[in-house]
Design a protein around this motif. Sequence first.
Motif, PDB file in Angstrom:
ATOM      1  N   PRO A  16      75.969 -57.433  15.568  1.00  0.00           N
ATOM      2  CA  PRO A  16      76.252 -58.273  14.799  1.00  0.00           C
ATOM      3  C   PRO A  16      77.698 -58.798  14.874  1.00  0.00           C
ATOM      4  O   PRO A  16      78.197 -60.186  14.814  1.00  0.00           O
ATOM      5  N   GLN A  17      78.444 -57.788  15.032  1.00  0.00           N
ATOM      6  CA  GLN A  17      80.022 -58.129  15.200  1.00  0.00           C
ATOM      7  C   GLN A  17      80.366 -58.836  16.427  1.00  0.00           C
ATOM      8  O   GLN A  17      81.309 -60.021  16.477  1.00  0.00           O
ATOM      9  N   ILE A  18      79.564 -58.673  17.735  1.00  0.00           N
ATOM     10  CA  ILE A  18      79.687 -59.241  18.712  1.00  0.00           C
ATOM     11  C   ILE A  18      79.424 -60.930  18.377  1.00  0.00           C
ATOM     12  O   ILE A  18      79.980 -61.648  18.864  1.00  0.00           O
ATOM     13  N   ILE A  19      78.245 -60.858  18.054  1.00  0.00           N
ATOM     14  CA  ILE A  19      77.546 -62.349  17.868  1.00  0.00           C
ATOM     15  C   ILE A  19      78.496 -63.112  16.846  1.00  0.00           C
ATOM     16  O   ILE A  19      78.899 -64.350  17.069  1.00  0.00           O
ATOM     17  N   SER A  20      79.110 -62.595  15.914  1.00  0.00           N
ATOM     18  CA  SER A  20      79.819 -63.277  15.040  1.00  0.00           C
ATOM     19  C   SER A  20      81.302 -63.763  15.779  1.00  0.00           C
ATOM     20  O   SER A  20      81.699 -64.758  15.531  1.00  0.00           O
ATOM     21  N   LEU A  21      81.824 -62.723  16.546  1.00  0.00           N
ATOM     22  CA  LEU A  21      83.298 -62.942  17.247  1.00  0.00           C
ATOM     23  C   LEU A  21      82.847 -64.163  18.252  1.00  0.00           C
ATOM     24  O   LEU A  21      83.730 -65.202  18.414  1.00  0.00           O
ATOM     25  N   ALA A  22      81.820 -64.213  18.958  1.00  0.00           N
ATOM     26  CA  ALA A  22      81.363 -65.200  19.931  1.00  0.00           C
ATOM     27  C   ALA A  22      81.090 -66.522  18.988  1.00  0.00           C
ATOM     28  O   ALA A  22      81.513 -67.581  19.527  1.00  0.00           O
ATOM     29  N   LYS A  23      80.534 -66.530  18.107  1.00  0.00           N
ATOM     30  CA  LYS A  23      80.113 -67.760  17.363  1.00  0.00           C
ATOM     31  C   LYS A  23      81.687 -68.370  16.762  1.00  0.00           C
ATOM     32  O   LYS A  23      81.746 -69.617  16.717  1.00  0.00           O
ATOM     33  N   LYS A  24      82.394 -67.531  16.544  1.00  0.00           N
ATOM     34  CA  LYS A  24      83.662 -67.845  15.807  1.00  0.00           C
ATOM     35  C   LYS A  24      84.602 -68.749  16.947  1.00  0.00           C
ATOM     36  O   LYS A  24      84.887 -70.003  16.590  1.00  0.00           O
ATOM     37  N   GLN A  25      84.484 -68.279  18.342  1.00  0.00           N
ATOM     38  CA  GLN A  25      85.284 -68.913  19.123  1.00  0.00           C
ATOM     39  C   GLN A  25      84.500 -70.280  19.500  1.00  0.00           C
ATOM     40  O   GLN A  25      85.235 -71.202  19.843  1.00  0.00           O
ATOM     41  N   LEU A  26      82.887 -70.290  19.594  1.00  0.00           N
ATOM     42  CA  LEU A  26      82.430 -71.521  19.866  1.00  0.00           C
ATOM     43  C   LEU A  26      82.884 -72.617  18.634  1.00  0.00           C
ATOM     44  O   LEU A  26      82.825 -73.585  19.323  1.00  0.00           O
ATOM     45  N   GLU A  27      82.796 -72.072  17.609  1.00  0.00           N
ATOM     46  CA  GLU A  27      83.143 -73.072  16.307  1.00  0.00           C
ATOM     47  C   GLU A  27      84.576 -73.675  16.679  1.00  0.00           C
ATOM     48  O   GLU A  27      84.916 -74.636  16.251  1.00  0.00           O
ATOM     49  N   GLU A  28      85.433 -72.702  16.863  1.00  0.00           N
ATOM     50  CA  GLU A  28      86.983 -73.172  17.227  1.00  0.00           C
ATOM     51  C   GLU A  28      86.903 -74.167  18.101  1.00  0.00           C
ATOM     52  O   GLU A  28      87.545 -75.238  18.177  1.00  0.00           O
ATOM     53  N   ILE A  29      86.266 -73.911  19.254  1.00  0.00           N
ATOM     54  CA  ILE A  29      86.159 -74.930  20.435  1.00  0.00           C
ATOM     55  C   ILE A  29      85.549 -76.355  19.892  1.00  0.00           C
ATOM     56  O   ILE A  29      86.120 -77.258  20.408  1.00  0.00           O
ATOM     57  N   ASP A  30      84.593 -76.320  19.250  1.00  0.00           N
ATOM     58  CA  ASP A  30      83.762 -77.398  18.649  1.00  0.00           C
ATOM     59  C   ASP A  30      85.027 -78.265  17.877  1.00  0.00           C
ATOM     60  O   ASP A  30      85.070 -79.347  17.729  1.00  0.00           O
ATOM     61  N   ASN A  31      85.532 -77.500  16.868  1.00  0.00           N
ATOM     62  CA  ASN A  31      86.535 -78.173  16.067  1.00  0.00           C
ATOM     63  C   ASN A  31      87.735 -78.666  16.864  1.00  0.00           C
ATOM     64  O   ASN A  31      88.251 -79.903  16.298  1.00  0.00           O
ATOM     65  N   ASN A  32      88.353 -78.027  17.819  1.00  0.00           N
ATOM     66  CA  ASN A  32      89.263 -78.491  18.632  1.00  0.00           C
ATOM     67  C   ASN A  32      88.832 -79.796  19.124  1.00  0.00           C
ATOM     68  O   ASN A  32      89.764 -80.770  19.420  1.00  0.00           O
ATOM     69  N   GLU A  33      87.721 -79.792  19.915  1.00  0.00           N
ATOM     70  CA  GLU A  33      87.023 -81.104  20.956  1.00  0.00           C
ATOM     71  C   GLU A  33      87.250 -82.244  19.672  1.00  0.00           C
ATOM     72  O   GLU A  33      87.379 -83.195  20.184  1.00  0.00           O
ATOM     73  N   SER A  34      86.472 -81.965  18.449  1.00  0.00           N
ATOM     74  CA  SER A  34      86.547 -83.010  17.517  1.00  0.00           C
ATOM     75  C   SER A  34      87.900 -83.566  17.454  1.00  0.00           C
ATOM     76  O   SER A  34      88.095 -84.788  17.141  1.00  0.00           O
ATOM     77  N   ASP A  35      88.824 -82.708  17.029  1.00  0.00           N
ATOM     78  CA  ASP A  35      90.171 -83.098  16.922  1.00  0.00           C
ATOM     79  C   ASP A  35      90.688 -83.910  18.072  1.00  0.00           C
ATOM     80  O   ASP A  35      91.345 -85.093  17.688  1.00  0.00           O
ATOM     81  N   LEU A  36      90.581 -83.502  19.352  1.00  0.00           N
ATOM     82  CA  LEU A  36      91.049 -84.185  20.281  1.00  0.00           C
ATOM     83  C   LEU A  36      90.357 -85.605  20.491  1.00  0.00           C
ATOM     84  O   LEU A  36      90.979 -86.634  20.705  1.00  0.00           O
ATOM     85  N   ILE A  37      88.822 -85.799  20.186  1.00  0.00           N
ATOM     86  CA  ILE A  37      88.440 -87.019  20.099  1.00  0.00           C
ATOM     87  C   ILE A  37      88.897 -87.966  19.185  1.00  0.00           C
ATOM     88  O   ILE A  37      89.112 -89.158  19.531  1.00  0.00           O
ATOM     89  N   ALA A  38      89.087 -87.505  17.833  1.00  0.00           N
ATOM     90  CA  ALA A  38      89.345 -88.120  16.766  1.00  0.00           C
ATOM     91  C   ALA A  38      90.837 -88.718  17.008  1.00  0.00           C
ATOM     92  O   ALA A  38      91.108 -90.042  16.634  1.00  0.00           O
ATOM     93  N   ARG A  39      91.689 -88.163  17.997  1.00  0.00           N
ATOM     94  CA  ARG A  39      93.049 -88.795  17.964  1.00  0.00           C
ATOM     95  C   ARG A  39      93.192 -89.731  18.970  1.00  0.00           C
ATOM     96  O   ARG A  39      93.884 -90.564  19.060  1.00  0.00           O
ATOM     97  N   TYR A  40      91.855 -90.090  19.746  1.00  0.00           N
ATOM     98  CA  TYR A  40      91.921 -91.235  20.660  1.00  0.00           C
ATOM     99  C   TYR A  40      91.292 -92.261  20.199  1.00  0.00           C
ATOM    100  O   TYR A  40      90.712 -92.892  19.836  1.00  0.00           O
TER     101      TYR A  40
END
Length: 90
Positions: free
Chosen positions: A66-90
């Motif tokens: 569960p800890q490994i899954i949580s850490l991987a999901k956290k990174q994927l969520e951060e990637i999704d959030n960063n991509e959304s922010d980049l798209i919103a800026r353009y």
Amino acid sequence: ADTMVAISGIYVSVVIVEYVDGSLGISARSDGTVNVQIIMEELGGGGHQTVAGVQLDNKRAVDIMPQIISLAKKQLEEIDNNESDLIARY
């Protein structure tokens, strides 16, 4: 772990081996999307962004998964959030 991450659509793979002495060997691989070094460092190991691992004493796979899954999901969520922010800026 290498073979699994080569499958299309698989970003990260983690293989956990439980040894008879009660220790675990964990091997993590990534296509570069998820930084497995960060995940393994959280567990006390290390490596590289795409290849990392850790050995743990007196742990069970069922308790670590569960800890490994949580850490991987956290990174994927951060990637999704960063991509959304980049798209919103353009």
